[in-house]
Motif scaffolding. Structure first.
Motif, PDB file in Angstrom:
ATOM      1  N   GLY A  95      44.837  44.441  38.083  1.00 45.88           N
ATOM      2  CA  GLY A  95      44.372  45.552  37.671  1.00 45.88           C
ATOM      3  C   GLY A  95      45.033  45.941  36.558  1.00 45.88           C
ATOM      4  O   GLY A  95      45.007  47.676  36.597  1.00 45.88           O
ATOM      5  N   ALA A  96      45.082  45.069  35.204  1.00 47.33           N
ATOM      6  CA  ALA A  96      45.893  45.751  34.517  1.00 47.33           C
ATOM      7  C   ALA A  96      45.182  46.682  33.162  1.00 47.33           C
ATOM      8  O   ALA A  96      45.136  48.084  32.883  1.00 47.33           O
ATOM      9  CB  ALA A  96      46.190  44.751  33.678  1.00 47.33           C
ATOM     10  N   THR A  97      43.569  45.973  34.070  1.00 51.92           N
ATOM     11  CA  THR A  97      42.841  46.507  33.425  1.00 51.92           C
ATOM     12  C   THR A  97      41.359  47.325  34.069  1.00 51.92           C
ATOM     13  O   THR A  97      40.549  47.722  33.559  1.00 51.92           O
ATOM     14  CB  THR A  97      41.813  45.696  31.921  1.00 51.92           C
ATOM     15  OG1 THR A  97      41.116  44.907  32.746  1.00 51.92           O
ATOM     16  CG2 THR A  97      42.765  45.858  30.985  1.00 51.92           C
ATOM     17  N   ASP A  98      41.713  46.800  34.985  1.00 48.87           N
ATOM     18  CA  ASP A  98      40.864  47.810  36.108  1.00 48.87           C
ATOM     19  C   ASP A  98      40.883  48.707  37.731  1.00 48.87           C
ATOM     20  O   ASP A  98      41.854  48.374  38.186  1.00 48.87           O
ATOM     21  CB  ASP A  98      40.612  46.028  37.670  1.00 48.87           C
ATOM     22  CG  ASP A  98      39.512  46.770  38.075  1.00 48.87           C
ATOM     23  OD1 ASP A  98      39.219  47.972  38.648  1.00 48.87           O
ATOM     24  OD2 ASP A  98      38.400  46.094  37.893  1.00 48.87           O
ATOM     25  N   SER A  99      41.146  49.905  37.238  1.00 51.48           N
ATOM     26  CA  SER A  99      41.364  51.080  37.391  1.00 51.48           C
ATOM     27  C   SER A  99      41.012  50.862  39.531  1.00 51.48           C
ATOM     28  O   SER A  99      42.390  51.232  39.842  1.00 51.48           O
ATOM     29  CB  SER A  99      41.353  52.466  37.348  1.00 51.48           C
ATOM     30  OG  SER A  99      39.928  52.693  37.540  1.00 51.48           O
ATOM     31  N   ASP A 100      40.676  50.536  39.593  1.00 49.54           N
ATOM     32  CA  ASP A 100      40.375  50.692  41.001  1.00 49.54           C
ATOM     33  C   ASP A 100      40.942  49.546  42.357  1.00 49.54           C
ATOM     34  O   ASP A 100      41.700  49.054  43.007  1.00 49.54           O
ATOM     35  CB  ASP A 100      38.497  49.809  41.306  1.00 49.54           C
ATOM     36  CG  ASP A 100      37.624  51.115  41.249  1.00 49.54           C
ATOM     37  OD1 ASP A 100      38.117  52.052  41.315  1.00 49.54           O
ATOM     38  OD2 ASP A 100      36.713  50.731  41.398  1.00 49.54           O
ATOM     39  N   THR A 101      41.185  47.899  40.930  1.00 44.66           N
ATOM     40  CA  THR A 101      41.766  46.974  41.766  1.00 44.66           C
ATOM     41  C   THR A 101      43.492  47.052  41.808  1.00 44.66           C
ATOM     42  O   THR A 101      44.481  47.155  42.767  1.00 44.66           O
ATOM     43  CB  THR A 101      41.525  45.818  40.329  1.00 44.66           C
ATOM     44  OG1 THR A 101      40.393  45.058  40.483  1.00 44.66           O
ATOM     45  CG2 THR A 101      42.758  44.238  41.350  1.00 44.66           C
ATOM     46  N   ALA A 102      43.667  48.069  40.868  1.00 46.48           N
ATOM     47  CA  ALA A 102      45.653  48.767  40.833  1.00 46.48           C
ATOM     48  C   ALA A 102      45.376  49.295  41.454  1.00 46.48           C
ATOM     49  O   ALA A 102      46.718  49.191  42.334  1.00 46.48           O
ATOM     50  CB  ALA A 102      45.194  49.401  38.838  1.00 46.48           C
TER      51      ALA A 102
END
Length: 214
Positions: A154-161
């Protein structure tokens, strides 16, 4: 050999920290957290107050500092990324508890081991002391972030984060419930087993890959 010297220094530092913390928890438990000063802890441990502060910058740290976040992060980093998030986190929490309790008694009614007694004393202080409860919440946020960082998602993916943070938060809430239950049971039960039961109650029997739904 510089590496050997560094290792010896680290070992001596860890042992000094362990001794100081053991005396601190003993005094806090016997005389009360507020009634015990850092100077009292230093005298009991046979070191100077400055040495205590070098290892534990605040009085609260004498109770709260432990290896839990590091152990959990190591277990998560070593787990397979193909596993579900909750399984990776939950298994790491159980493995870390197993290490911290050195195996535990495992049977209801057995006396807690020395490591379990120490962990139990620290836990009771955290629960009963207002200043420690507040700092314990801060530590919980730090542990959550350590889990998220160890997962490496999730470093660049807000949903995954968001999903990762939610999974970590939910697992830690289940673990907190398990810790309170274990404290109420005076440490007579196996802590890793209690954590596993709390996770199963929250997420289903197959959450750790051992139940019928796995």
């Amino acid at each position: 050999m510089p590496d050997q010297h560094s290792t010896l220094r680290a070992q001596r530092r860890a042992e000094t920290q362990r001794v100081i913390q053991a005396h601190a928890v003993r005094l806090f438990t016997g005389h009360g957290y507020d009634a015990t000063t850092v100077a009292d802890v230093a005298e009991a441990a046979g070191v100077s107050p400055m040495t205590v502060y070098r290892h534990f910058p605040t009085k609260e740290d004498l109770v709260l500092v432990d290896q839990h976040a590091r152990l959990v992060a190591e277990r998560i980093a070593a787990s397979s990324a193909a596993q579900p998030l909750v399984r990776r986190i939950g298994s790491a929490l159980i493995d870390a508890a197993t290490t911290l309790t050195s195996g535990g008694s495992g049977n209801s009614g057995d006396s807690p081991t020395t490591n379990e007694q120490f962990l139990l004393a620290r836990l009771r202080l955290m629960i009963s002391t207002p200043a420690l409860r507040a700092r314990h919440l801060d530590n919980n946020y730090a542990l959550q972030q350590a889990i998220v960082d160890a997962l490496g998602d999730g470093a660049t993916d807000s949903d995954t984060a968001f999903r990762t943070q939610a999974a970590a938060s939910a697992c830690l809430a289940a673990m907190h419930t398990a810790l309170v239950r274990w404290s109420e049971d005076d440490g007579r039960t196996d802590l890793p087993d209690v954590i596993a039961k709390a996770l199963a109650a929250a997420f289903g029997e197959g959450v750790l890959g051992t139940g019928p739904d796995a």
